[in-house]
Design a protein around this motif. Sequence first.
Motif, PDB file in Angstrom:
ATOM      1  N   GLY A 105       0.655  -1.211   0.071  1.00  0.00           N
ATOM      2  CA  GLY A 105      -0.052   0.132   0.031  1.00  0.00           C
ATOM      3  C   GLY A 105       0.910   1.456  -0.100  1.00  0.00           C
ATOM      4  N   THR A 106       2.166   1.108  -0.327  1.00  0.00           N
ATOM      5  CA  THR A 106       2.900   2.278  -0.359  1.00  0.00           C
ATOM      6  C   THR A 106       2.995   3.243  -1.723  1.00  0.00           C
ATOM      7  OG1 THR A 106       4.707   0.887  -0.456  1.00  0.00           O
ATOM      8  CG2 THR A 106       4.513   1.955   1.545  1.00  0.00           C
ATOM      9  N   GLY A 107       2.153   2.332  -2.621  1.00  0.00           N
ATOM     10  CA  GLY A 107       2.210   2.990  -3.955  1.00  0.00           C
ATOM     11  C   GLY A 107       3.437   2.574  -5.157  1.00  0.00           C
ATOM     12  N   ALA A 140       5.233   2.515 -10.864  1.00  0.00           N
ATOM     13  CA  ALA A 140       5.493   1.730 -11.761  1.00  0.00           C
ATOM     14  C   ALA A 140       4.685   2.482 -13.053  1.00  0.00           C
ATOM     15  CB  ALA A 140       5.114   0.432 -11.681  1.00  0.00           C
ATOM     16  N   GLN A 141       3.409   2.802 -12.665  1.00  0.00           N
ATOM     17  CA  GLN A 141       2.512   3.595 -13.715  1.00  0.00           C
ATOM     18  C   GLN A 141       3.274   4.825 -14.253  1.00  0.00           C
ATOM     19  OE1 GLN A 141      -0.766   2.211 -14.812  1.00  0.00           O
ATOM     20  NE2 GLN A 141      -0.247   3.654 -16.652  1.00  0.00           N
ATOM     21  N   ALA A 142       3.760   5.412 -13.360  1.00  0.00           N
ATOM     22  CA  ALA A 142       3.960   6.923 -13.650  1.00  0.00           C
ATOM     23  C   ALA A 142       5.597   6.943 -14.265  1.00  0.00           C
ATOM     24  CB  ALA A 142       4.750   7.570 -12.238  1.00  0.00           C
ATOM     25  N   LEU A 163       5.895   8.210 -18.339  1.00  0.00           N
ATOM     26  CA  LEU A 163       6.922   9.289 -18.535  1.00  0.00           C
ATOM     27  C   LEU A 163       7.984   8.595 -19.469  1.00  0.00           C
ATOM     28  CD1 LEU A 163       6.382  11.456 -16.753  1.00  0.00           C
ATOM     29  CD2 LEU A 163       8.715  11.062 -15.538  1.00  0.00           C
ATOM     30  N   SER A 164       7.912   7.418 -19.758  1.00  0.00           N
ATOM     31  CA  SER A 164       9.069   6.745 -20.483  1.00  0.00           C
ATOM     32  C   SER A 164       8.793   6.939 -22.123  1.00  0.00           C
ATOM     33  CB  SER A 164       9.384   5.390 -20.181  1.00  0.00           C
ATOM     34  OG  SER A 164       8.106   4.607 -20.933  1.00  0.00           O
ATOM     35  N   LEU A 190       1.482  -1.229 -21.120  1.00  0.00           N
ATOM     36  CA  LEU A 190       1.908  -1.585 -19.854  1.00  0.00           C
ATOM     37  C   LEU A 190       1.171  -2.800 -19.457  1.00  0.00           C
ATOM     38  CD1 LEU A 190       3.538  -0.878 -17.160  1.00  0.00           C
ATOM     39  CD2 LEU A 190       1.818   0.475 -16.467  1.00  0.00           C
ATOM     40  N   VAL A 191       1.993  -3.848 -19.485  1.00  0.00           N
ATOM     41  CA  VAL A 191       1.167  -5.427 -18.981  1.00  0.00           C
ATOM     42  C   VAL A 191       1.793  -5.493 -17.595  1.00  0.00           C
ATOM     43  CG1 VAL A 191       1.192  -7.694 -19.592  1.00  0.00           C
ATOM     44  CG2 VAL A 191       1.228  -6.045 -21.245  1.00  0.00           C
TER      45      VAL A 191
END
Length: 442
Positions: free
Chosen positions: A173-175, A180-182, A186-187, A194-195
């Motif tokens: 639960g720390t994000g 990973a999504q961010a 940004l990449s 994104l799988v």
Amino acid sequence: MSKKKADGLKSQYYSIILDSIADGVFTVDRRWRITSFNKAAERITGFSREEAIGQFCYEIFRSDQCFERCPLRETMETGREIVNREVQILDRFNREVPLSVSTALLRDERGRVIGGVETFRDLSALKELEGEVKEKYSFGDIVSRNPRMLEIFKILPEVASSDATVLIVGESGTGKELLAQAIHDLSPRREGPLVKVNCAAVPETLLESELFGYVKGAFTDAKRDKPGRFKLAEGGTVFLDEIGDMPLALQAKLLRVLESKEYEPLGATHTERADVRVLAATNKDLEEMVKEGTFREDLFYRLNVFKIELPPLRERKEDIPLLLEHFIERFNRKTGKEIKGLTEEALRLLLDHPWPGNVRELQNVIEHAFILCKDRWIKPEHLPQYLQAPPSTPPRGSLREVERELIEKALRRHGGNITEAARELGIHRTTLWRKLKRYHLL
Ligand SMILES: Nc1ncnc2c1ncn2[C@@H]1O[C@H](COP(=O)(O)OP(=O)(O)OP(=O)(O)O)[C@@H](O)[C@H]1O
Ligand SMILES: [Mg+2]
């Protein structure tokens, strides 16, 4: 000078004074008709004095609180002034303007209430500034003002633009997934997929074919070729969540993908090349697992090259108010409610909680409060029961048992000193002594 002339002069002075101040001011009579409207009020609302005077105040000063809890009405009814309440109005051009308003009663010379006065200050600039500050404290959907998190925000663009494998570590639960999504967003691979694969959720025996796919005939049920997640992520990113749960045999295959970008689908005689970037996450101590022999050392070092550690919420309590604001805004949008925040007491309860479930737990708590909260402020009673209880566990059992336990604990705290223990318990020494005998504690 005649009285009429003197009154005329007086009101002229008043309007000069009113026009010279930066805050908007209007007055109403007892029937809510506007009786004066200064220059700043014209500037802030966009209505001219001529348009405003004689109109009902709610036709000109269109605030979100006009009909529900009009500050002027409250003041007229209770006689109490309101100071700096935040409201939103619509100006003449239907733009929302945030204001801070204050109200007071208007009396004639004999002290009779003849109406009310409302002064208001434009908060737009201040809000904009707050917005800028908030922007600095967020990265995509991730909000934080914690120095360690801000360090992460700082390196994130660099990390994202490289094709390096990244290991994200942090408690539940720390994000981790959010981060990973961010990174993906940004990449340079952001246009690609994104799988996500949760290594703990897929049975061990199926994980290999899930990741790398299989070819027709690889096993009895393999009626046709099936691409794995690496194939599906072609040109994009694979996020391997809970990588600590990957079986050892598969860890070797993953290492090969990371090193040479090559893998073989189950039952295949050919080798596939993966144009995929790998992000991995875990809440386990991989180093410890390496020592125990449940995680491959070579894979660990490969992953550990770029590691980002997300601190738990209890180590960044300064984020709690910021996160609360973030979630309240989000749930307001979702539910159409207009909750403004938490009362002092409710906030205190949240700040005192150790947050074993981290940000996810905090989010759930607010979701819970949104269901119960019917007005604008979240109070302690809207929070889940376990947060309302005092931090020490409540005593259980019969009255006798509870009493006995309290006495035992007090005695232990005072090293068996009856006088001290009695003082703490608020009973007389002889009473305690009697009770000790009754409970056979002597
Ligand atoms: N810094 C943050 N700002 C805003 N929301 C956050 C933040 N951190 C976590 N969240 C929210 O908390 C929830 C949990 O985050 P996430 O799923 O990314 O955690 P996780 O580390 O992957 O957890 P787990 O180990 O249980 O899988 C999500 O709904 C996410 O949006
Ligand atoms: Mg997760």
